[in-house]
Design an enzyme around this catalytic site. Structure first.
Site, PDB file in Angstrom:
ATOM      1  N   GLU A  46       0.819  -1.204   0.000  1.00  0.00           N
ATOM      2  CA  GLU A  46       0.000   0.000   0.000  1.00  0.00           C
ATOM      3  C   GLU A  46       0.855   1.257   0.000  1.00  0.00           C
ATOM      4  O   GLU A  46       1.980   1.260   0.534  1.00  0.00           O
ATOM      5  CB  GLU A  46      -0.928   0.062   1.223  1.00  0.00           C
ATOM      6  CG  GLU A  46      -2.338  -0.425   0.975  1.00  0.00           C
ATOM      7  CD  GLU A  46      -2.432  -1.918   1.167  1.00  0.00           C
ATOM      8  OE1 GLU A  46      -3.390  -2.513   0.640  1.00  0.00           O
ATOM      9  OE2 GLU A  46      -1.568  -2.488   1.831  1.00  0.00           O
ATOM     10  N   THR A  47       0.291   2.288  -0.580  1.00  0.00           N
ATOM     11  CA  THR A  47       0.768   3.653  -0.401  1.00  0.00           C
ATOM     12  C   THR A  47      -0.336   4.417   0.296  1.00  0.00           C
ATOM     13  O   THR A  47      -1.487   4.400  -0.145  1.00  0.00           O
ATOM     14  CB  THR A  47       1.098   4.320  -1.748  1.00  0.00           C
ATOM     15  OG1 THR A  47       2.183   3.614  -2.369  1.00  0.00           O
ATOM     16  CG2 THR A  47       1.493   5.773  -1.544  1.00  0.00           C
TER      17      THR A  47
END
Length: 268
Positions: A46-47
């Site tokens: 994830e970002t």
């Protein structure tokens, strides 16, 4: 446009363990296509994108390389780590996400970061999808589901370590992912998490799913404080505490990278 970016290893006290997340803090939201492109370019689980309201208040959104995610625990931990590092005087902060609501985050004296999440207890299933049974090399003894994933329960932790998945079959379970779990001798329970539709074949450490795992195992073991290990190749340790309709998940994090990215946001 230059944007600061941090990459943090979450749910580990050693670099190159746990789950990596990128963290980007802005004064206004980037466009959704740009956020998705950045997440795809980062190619991490994830970002996290944070919209700053004050030093201690932020809105948060999470993107995998494939899509926006409703709820991500390890990127929340990474985000809190970055905020606390930027503001050493802070001991608590509040994050808000549409699907989760308010999340109260505390930097504990022992170095752990504690995140207060809503409980998402899974419920038993009467009819188990064939794609789940065919997608796992070992048949589970029980299957449950919450709004995030199917929970495949096993009698032996060796089953979790040896189990193989068929990502093509599990992808047919979309929008749900799959977590496999068993009681452990060294920890209270272990797990692995498969999400071929939403992010990748296997997630290294998944904080969000422990809002369902902790209530399940807390009831089974008769305990409100549990230690969990996600048995991926990188591995991750999670401290879980049941508190009524909330689950407090705590973990360590270590920095990996701080830098600047150059992006061009096209006219809308």
């Amino acid at each position: 446009m230059q944007i600061e970016i941090d990459i943090v290893d979450a749910f580990t006290s050693a670099q190159f363990g746990g789950n990596s997340a990128a963290v980007i803090i802005t004064e206004k939201w980037l466009s959704e296509p740009l956020m998705q492109s950045i997440a795809a370019q980062n190619n991490l689980s994830e970002t996290a994108f944070l919209l700053k309201r004050s030093d201690s208040e932020y809105h948060i959104r999470w993107f995998s390389p494939l899509t926006e995610i409703d709820f991500c625990g390890h990127a929340t931990l990474a985000s809190a780590f970055v905020v606390f590092r930027k503001h050493p005087h802070l001991k608590v902060l509040d994050l808000f996400a549409e699907a989760v609501g308010e999340m109260h985050i505390t930097h504990r004296g022992d170095g752990l970061i504690a995140m207060n999440f809503p409980s998402r207890t899974p419920q038993p299933l009467a009819n188990i999808p064939c794609d789940l049974l065919e997608g796992l090399s070992i048949t589970p003894r029980e299957v449950l589901r919450n709004n995030q994933a199917y929970f495949a329960i096993y009698a032996e932790e060796e089953d979790i370590l040896q189990l193989q998945q068929d990502p093509a079959r599990l992808a047919n379970l979309a929008p749900y992912d799959v977590v496999v779990t068993a009681q452990s001798r060294q920890y209270d329970f272990i797990s692995r998490y498969f999400w071929p539709t939403n992010g990748g074949a296997e997630d290294p450490v998944t904080g969000s799913i422990h809002t369902g795992l902790a209530p399940y195992w807390g009831e089974k073991l008769g305990r409100s404080n549990l230690i969990a290990f996600q048995a991926s190749k990188r591995g991750g340790l999670l401290h879980c505490q049941l508190d009524g309709e909330r689950v407090i998940i705590s973990g360590n994090a270590v920095p990996y990278l701080s830098g600047v990215i150059d992006v061009v946001e096209k006219d809308k």
